[in-house]
Design a protein around this motif. Structure first.
Motif, PDB file in Angstrom:
ATOM      1  N   GLN A 151      17.000  59.670 -37.241  1.00 53.16           N
ATOM      2  CA  GLN A 151      15.893  59.745 -36.324  1.00 53.16           C
ATOM      3  C   GLN A 151      14.411  60.151 -36.801  1.00 53.16           C
ATOM      4  O   GLN A 151      13.628  59.516 -36.041  1.00 53.16           O
ATOM      5  CB  GLN A 151      16.346  61.237 -35.490  1.00 53.16           C
ATOM      6  CG  GLN A 151      15.603  61.718 -34.167  1.00 53.16           C
ATOM      7  CD  GLN A 151      15.479  60.303 -33.166  1.00 53.16           C
ATOM      8  OE1 GLN A 151      16.644  59.983 -32.937  1.00 53.16           O
ATOM      9  NE2 GLN A 151      14.305  59.737 -32.645  1.00 53.16           N
ATOM     10  N   LEU A 152      14.425  60.764 -37.837  1.00 53.55           N
ATOM     11  CA  LEU A 152      12.942  60.683 -38.327  1.00 53.55           C
ATOM     12  C   LEU A 152      12.584  59.475 -38.738  1.00 53.55           C
ATOM     13  O   LEU A 152      11.159  59.307 -38.348  1.00 53.55           O
ATOM     14  CB  LEU A 152      13.166  61.663 -39.854  1.00 53.55           C
ATOM     15  CG  LEU A 152      11.877  62.067 -40.692  1.00 53.55           C
ATOM     16  CD1 LEU A 152      10.543  62.805 -39.785  1.00 53.55           C
ATOM     17  CD2 LEU A 152      12.231  62.817 -42.006  1.00 53.55           C
ATOM     18  N   ASN A 153      13.043  58.809 -39.398  1.00 51.54           N
ATOM     19  CA  ASN A 153      12.660  57.398 -39.691  1.00 51.54           C
ATOM     20  C   ASN A 153      12.218  56.379 -38.456  1.00 51.54           C
ATOM     21  O   ASN A 153      11.214  55.951 -38.601  1.00 51.54           O
ATOM     22  CB  ASN A 153      13.599  56.584 -40.708  1.00 51.54           C
ATOM     23  CG  ASN A 153      13.831  56.920 -41.963  1.00 51.54           C
ATOM     24  OD1 ASN A 153      12.894  57.773 -42.488  1.00 51.54           O
ATOM     25  ND2 ASN A 153      14.937  56.789 -42.559  1.00 51.54           N
ATOM     26  N   ARG A 154      12.967  56.621 -37.515  1.00 49.98           N
ATOM     27  CA  ARG A 154      12.813  55.952 -36.168  1.00 49.98           C
ATOM     28  C   ARG A 154      11.564  56.542 -35.510  1.00 49.98           C
ATOM     29  O   ARG A 154      10.875  55.637 -35.161  1.00 49.98           O
ATOM     30  CB  ARG A 154      14.086  56.233 -35.138  1.00 49.98           C
ATOM     31  CG  ARG A 154      14.018  55.398 -34.055  1.00 49.98           C
ATOM     32  CD  ARG A 154      15.129  55.852 -33.202  1.00 49.98           C
ATOM     33  NE  ARG A 154      14.993  55.316 -31.751  1.00 49.98           N
ATOM     34  CZ  ARG A 154      14.324  55.929 -30.641  1.00 49.98           C
ATOM     35  NH1 ARG A 154      14.031  57.133 -30.729  1.00 49.98           N
ATOM     36  NH2 ARG A 154      14.263  55.168 -29.477  1.00 49.98           N
ATOM     37  N   ASN A 155      11.118  57.789 -35.537  1.00 47.13           N
ATOM     38  CA  ASN A 155      10.185  58.289 -35.001  1.00 47.13           C
ATOM     39  C   ASN A 155       8.751  57.964 -35.670  1.00 47.13           C
ATOM     40  O   ASN A 155       7.784  57.446 -35.215  1.00 47.13           O
ATOM     41  CB  ASN A 155      10.265  59.733 -34.768  1.00 47.13           C
ATOM     42  CG  ASN A 155      11.279  60.312 -33.802  1.00 47.13           C
ATOM     43  OD1 ASN A 155      11.846  59.745 -32.979  1.00 47.13           O
ATOM     44  ND2 ASN A 155      11.401  61.765 -33.627  1.00 47.13           N
ATOM     45  N   VAL A 156       9.047  57.728 -37.063  1.00 46.08           N
ATOM     46  CA  VAL A 156       7.737  57.223 -37.924  1.00 46.08           C
ATOM     47  C   VAL A 156       7.529  55.771 -37.519  1.00 46.08           C
ATOM     48  O   VAL A 156       6.316  55.492 -37.406  1.00 46.08           O
ATOM     49  CB  VAL A 156       8.173  57.507 -39.464  1.00 46.08           C
ATOM     50  CG1 VAL A 156       7.001  56.745 -40.225  1.00 46.08           C
ATOM     51  CG2 VAL A 156       8.159  58.860 -39.781  1.00 46.08           C
ATOM     52  N   GLN A 157       8.616  55.008 -37.352  1.00 46.32           N
ATOM     53  CA  GLN A 157       8.586  53.728 -37.126  1.00 46.32           C
ATOM     54  C   GLN A 157       7.829  53.574 -35.599  1.00 46.32           C
ATOM     55  O   GLN A 157       6.991  52.731 -35.376  1.00 46.32           O
ATOM     56  CB  GLN A 157       9.845  52.981 -37.043  1.00 46.32           C
ATOM     57  CG  GLN A 157      10.461  52.703 -38.522  1.00 46.32           C
ATOM     58  CD  GLN A 157      11.606  52.129 -38.502  1.00 46.32           C
ATOM     59  OE1 GLN A 157      12.539  52.023 -37.452  1.00 46.32           O
ATOM     60  NE2 GLN A 157      12.343  51.800 -39.491  1.00 46.32           N
ATOM     61  N   ILE A 158       8.379  54.189 -34.638  1.00 49.18           N
ATOM     62  CA  ILE A 158       7.602  54.420 -33.422  1.00 49.18           C
ATOM     63  C   ILE A 158       6.282  54.439 -33.618  1.00 49.18           C
ATOM     64  O   ILE A 158       5.331  54.012 -32.990  1.00 49.18           O
ATOM     65  CB  ILE A 158       8.230  55.341 -32.661  1.00 49.18           C
ATOM     66  CG1 ILE A 158       9.765  54.865 -32.201  1.00 49.18           C
ATOM     67  CG2 ILE A 158       7.549  55.601 -31.115  1.00 49.18           C
ATOM     68  CD1 ILE A 158      10.650  55.945 -31.400  1.00 49.18           C
TER      69      ILE A 158
END
Length: 203
Positions: A151-158
Motif C-alpha cells: 500500500q505504501l508503494n502504491r501511494n507513492v506511485q499515485i
C-alpha cells in the motif's frame, strides 16, 4: 551521518533574525499533524528537541537547531490547520514565504506528507511555490509504519503520477519514513551529508 550534537539556537518570526553563520541549512515543513516534530526528534536522536503535541499547529515560529556544529535543521510552522485563526495562518504564510525567498543558506527543503493520504491540494500548491521559485526540495512520506509495504508503494506511485500529470517532469527525490521504527533515518541523513560535502567542495 551520526548526529552527536543537536542544539537549539533561536526561534523567531523574522528571517532577518535567523543565524548569520554561513552554514548549510535544511528546512522541514508540512501540514499540521503530519508528524514533523516526531520525525525531527527521530532523526536527531533527541526525544524532546522539537515540541510534539496532540494539538496540531504547535510550531508557530522559525526554529533553528545547530547539528554537529556544522549545519542547521530548521523546524518551520505547519500549514493548513483549520482551527488556527485565518489571521494567524496569513501571518504564518508571510514569514514562511519570506524565509524561503530570502534565506540564502537554505540548501534543501523537506516537504512532509502523510503516506496514508492521497495527494493533498495544499501540499501540491506549496511544492509548486517552491518549484516556481527555484527552491530545491524533497518529499518525505511520514508514518510509513501505518501501512503495508504494498500500500505504501502504491501511494507513492499515485503521488508520482499526480505530480507528473501536472507541471512536473518527474517526481523529486523522496523518502519513506517512520518516527516509530526509525525507517528512512539513515537514507535521509546520508542525503543531507552528501549535500553538505558538495557545499564544502564548492565553497
Amino acid at each position: 551521518m551520526i548526529i552527536k550534537t543537536a542544539d537549539f539556537v533561536i526561534s523567531n518570526t523574522n528571517v532577518s533574525r535567523c543565524p548569520k553563520e554561513q552554514l548549510p541549512e535544511y528546512a522541514f515543513i508540512g501540514r499540521s499533524n503530519v508528524g514533523k516534530s516526531s520525525l525531527i526528534n527521530m532523526l536527531t536522536g533527541h526525544s524532546k528537541l522539537a515540541k510534539t503535541s496532540g494539538k496540531p499547529g504547535k510550531t508557530q515560529l522559525i526554529n533553528h537547531f545547530k547539528i554537529n556544529n556544522n549545519w542547521f535543521l530548521v523546524d518551520l510552522p505547519g500549514y493548513g490547520y483549520a482551527k488556527v485563526s485565518k489571521s494567524l495562518r496569513q501571518g504564518f504564510q508571510e514569514f514562511i514565504k519570506d524565509y524561503f525567498l530570502q534565506r540564502e543558506q537554505l540548501i534543501c527543503t523537506f516537504v512532509l506528507v502523510d503516506s496514508r493520504l492521497e495527494p493533498q491540494k495544499i501540499d501540491l500548491e506549496f511544492m509548486e511555490f517552491l518549484g516556481e521559485n527555484g527552491i530545491p526540495f524533497c518529499i518525505v512520506f511520514t508514518k510509513s509504519d501505518k501501512l503495508k509495504l504494498s500500500q505504501l508503494n502504491r501511494n507513492v506511485q499515485i503521488y508520482s503520477k499526480t505530480m507528473t500529470s501536472t507541471i512536473w517532469e518527474s517526481m523529486p527525490p523522496h523518502f519513506t519514513t517512520s518516527a516509530t521504527d526509525s525507517s528512512g533515518k539513515d537514507e535521509l541523513l546520508a542525503f543531507i551529508d552528501d549535500l553538505n560535502q558538495k557545499v564544502l567542495e564548492n565553497s
